[in-house]
Design an enzyme around this catalytic site. Structure first.
Site, PDB file in Angstrom:
ATOM      1  N   ARG A   1     -18.741  69.178 -15.307  1.00 24.73           N
ATOM      2  CA  ARG A   1     -19.664  68.340 -16.087  1.00 24.73           C
ATOM      3  C   ARG A   1     -21.096  68.844 -15.971  1.00 24.73           C
ATOM      4  O   ARG A   1     -21.917  68.616 -16.872  1.00 24.73           O
ATOM      5  CB  ARG A   1     -19.524  66.869 -15.681  1.00 24.73           C
ATOM      6  CG  ARG A   1     -18.205  66.244 -16.137  1.00 24.73           C
ATOM      7  CD  ARG A   1     -18.095  64.805 -15.715  1.00 24.73           C
ATOM      8  NE  ARG A   1     -18.172  64.627 -14.288  1.00 24.73           N
ATOM      9  CZ  ARG A   1     -17.160  64.761 -13.439  1.00 24.73           C
ATOM     10  NH1 ARG A   1     -15.961  65.061 -13.898  1.00 24.73           N
ATOM     11  NH2 ARG A   1     -17.337  64.609 -12.150  1.00 24.73           N
TER      12      ARG A   1
ATOM     13  N   GLU B   1     -12.912  65.685   1.477  1.00 24.39           N
ATOM     14  CA  GLU B   1     -12.307  64.638   2.305  1.00 24.39           C
ATOM     15  C   GLU B   1     -10.895  65.075   2.734  1.00 24.39           C
ATOM     16  O   GLU B   1     -10.511  64.916   3.890  1.00 24.39           O
ATOM     17  CB  GLU B   1     -12.249  63.345   1.493  1.00 24.39           C
ATOM     18  CG  GLU B   1     -11.954  62.136   2.343  1.00 24.39           C
ATOM     19  CD  GLU B   1     -11.929  60.869   1.515  1.00 24.39           C
ATOM     20  OE1 GLU B   1     -12.330  60.923   0.340  1.00 24.39           O
ATOM     21  OE2 GLU B   1     -11.489  59.848   2.060  1.00 24.39           O
TER      22      GLU B   1
HETATM   23  P1  AMP Z   1     -20.040  66.015  -3.583  1.00 19.29           P
HETATM   24  O1  AMP Z   1     -19.742  67.435  -3.256  1.00 19.29           O
HETATM   25  O2  AMP Z   1     -19.327  65.031  -2.729  1.00 19.29           O
HETATM   26  O3  AMP Z   1     -21.526  65.728  -3.677  1.00 19.29           O
HETATM   27  O4  AMP Z   1     -19.415  65.748  -5.007  1.00 19.29           O
HETATM   28  C1  AMP Z   1     -20.075  66.161  -6.093  1.00 19.29           C
HETATM   29  C2  AMP Z   1     -19.156  66.584  -7.184  1.00 19.29           C
HETATM   30  O5  AMP Z   1     -18.041  65.713  -7.373  1.00 19.29           O
HETATM   31  C3  AMP Z   1     -19.926  66.552  -8.445  1.00 19.29           C
HETATM   32  O6  AMP Z   1     -19.641  67.738  -9.153  1.00 19.29           O
HETATM   33  C4  AMP Z   1     -19.477  65.318  -9.161  1.00 19.29           C
HETATM   34  O7  AMP Z   1     -19.266  65.609 -10.506  1.00 19.29           O
HETATM   35  C5  AMP Z   1     -18.196  64.889  -8.496  1.00 19.29           C
HETATM   36  N1  AMP Z   1     -18.192  63.497  -8.029  1.00 19.29           N
HETATM   37  C6  AMP Z   1     -18.177  63.081  -6.746  1.00 19.29           C
HETATM   38  N2  AMP Z   1     -18.139  61.753  -6.664  1.00 19.29           N
HETATM   39  C7  AMP Z   1     -18.157  61.293  -7.931  1.00 19.29           C
HETATM   40  C8  AMP Z   1     -18.136  59.976  -8.524  1.00 19.29           C
HETATM   41  N3  AMP Z   1     -18.096  58.867  -7.781  1.00 19.29           N
HETATM   42  N4  AMP Z   1     -18.173  59.894  -9.859  1.00 19.29           N
HETATM   43  C9  AMP Z   1     -18.219  61.019 -10.617  1.00 19.29           C
HETATM   44  N5  AMP Z   1     -18.223  62.259 -10.134  1.00 19.29           N
HETATM   45  C10 AMP Z   1     -18.191  62.407  -8.796  1.00 19.29           C
END
Ligand code: AMP
Length: 199
Positions: free
Chosen positions: A87, A124
């Protein structure tokens, strides 16, 4: 007709150069726009996760244009915009056009042809690997990273590491939404993080 649509969207057309100022007057509105047009989907992709679905925002001409303008605002002196799969691509590419600079994709493992740098990070459950082409940047390029959501910060931290390995400088991370309760910011302590909405 395109000019009329831009006028309706109350944003400047996406034809600017890096020296142009983004359309003023929408910094306060953008959080309300995101609150209205980003949908909470409970228990996706698994129980307990509330997924931030940006599809209604993308499908709304005014909302999409306002989000792109707000992500681009205040970023003079950028050489490249990096989009994080998938996205992040949708948002980063128009931001790059708006700023008058090139776009670089950071992709999941195995998608990019030729030599790449790779960074693996913890999820996770298990791990993920992201890649960038080794020749994606000029030495010292100033880079703006863009994604839709900042959650735990693992993806952004790995992306920043890739950019630095490729000899470029990470200037800033722009996201639509920061999930503050997940503490992603703490993993990116050295970074200028600019969320349009913080929840
Ligand atoms: P992180 O590495 O945990 O910061 O996750 C970020 C990536 O996962 C991003 O590319 C987001 O598009 C996706 N992502 C993580 N959590 C969500 C959420 N609650 N809603 C939408 N996209 C998420």
């Amino acid at each position: 007709a395109a000019a009329v649509r831009q006028e309706e969207a109350q944003v400047a057309p996406l034809t600017g150069s890096a020296s142009d100022q983004p359309a003023p007057g929408h910094a306060g509105d953008i959080a309300a726009t995101l609150t209205k047009l980003v949908r909470d989907v409970p228990d996706h992709p698994r129980p307990g996760v509330t997924f931030k679905d940006i599809m209604p925002l993308l499908a709304d001409a005014q909302g999409f244009a306002a989000a792109v303008n707000a992500l681009a605002a205040g970023h003079e002196g950028i050489d490249k915009v990096v989009g994080i799969e998938a996205r992040g691509f949708i948002l980063a590419a128009p931001v790059a056009c708006w700023l008058g600079v090139g776009f670089v994709p950071v992709r999941k493992q195995g998608k990019l042809p030729g030599p790449t740098y790779a960074e693996t990070y913890e999820l996770e459950y298990g791990t993920a690997t992201v890649e960038v082409q080794v020749d994606a940047f000029g030495a010292g390029d100033r880079v703006l990273m863009i994604d839709d959501v900042l959650a735990t910060g693992g993806t952004a931290a790995a992306t920043a590491a890739l950019i630095r390995r490729a000899d470029a400088e990470v200037v800033s991370l722009g996201v639509l939404i920061e999930l503050g309760f997940l503490g992603g910011r703490d993993r990116l302590a050295d970074l200028d993080i600019r969320p349009l909405l913080r929840v």
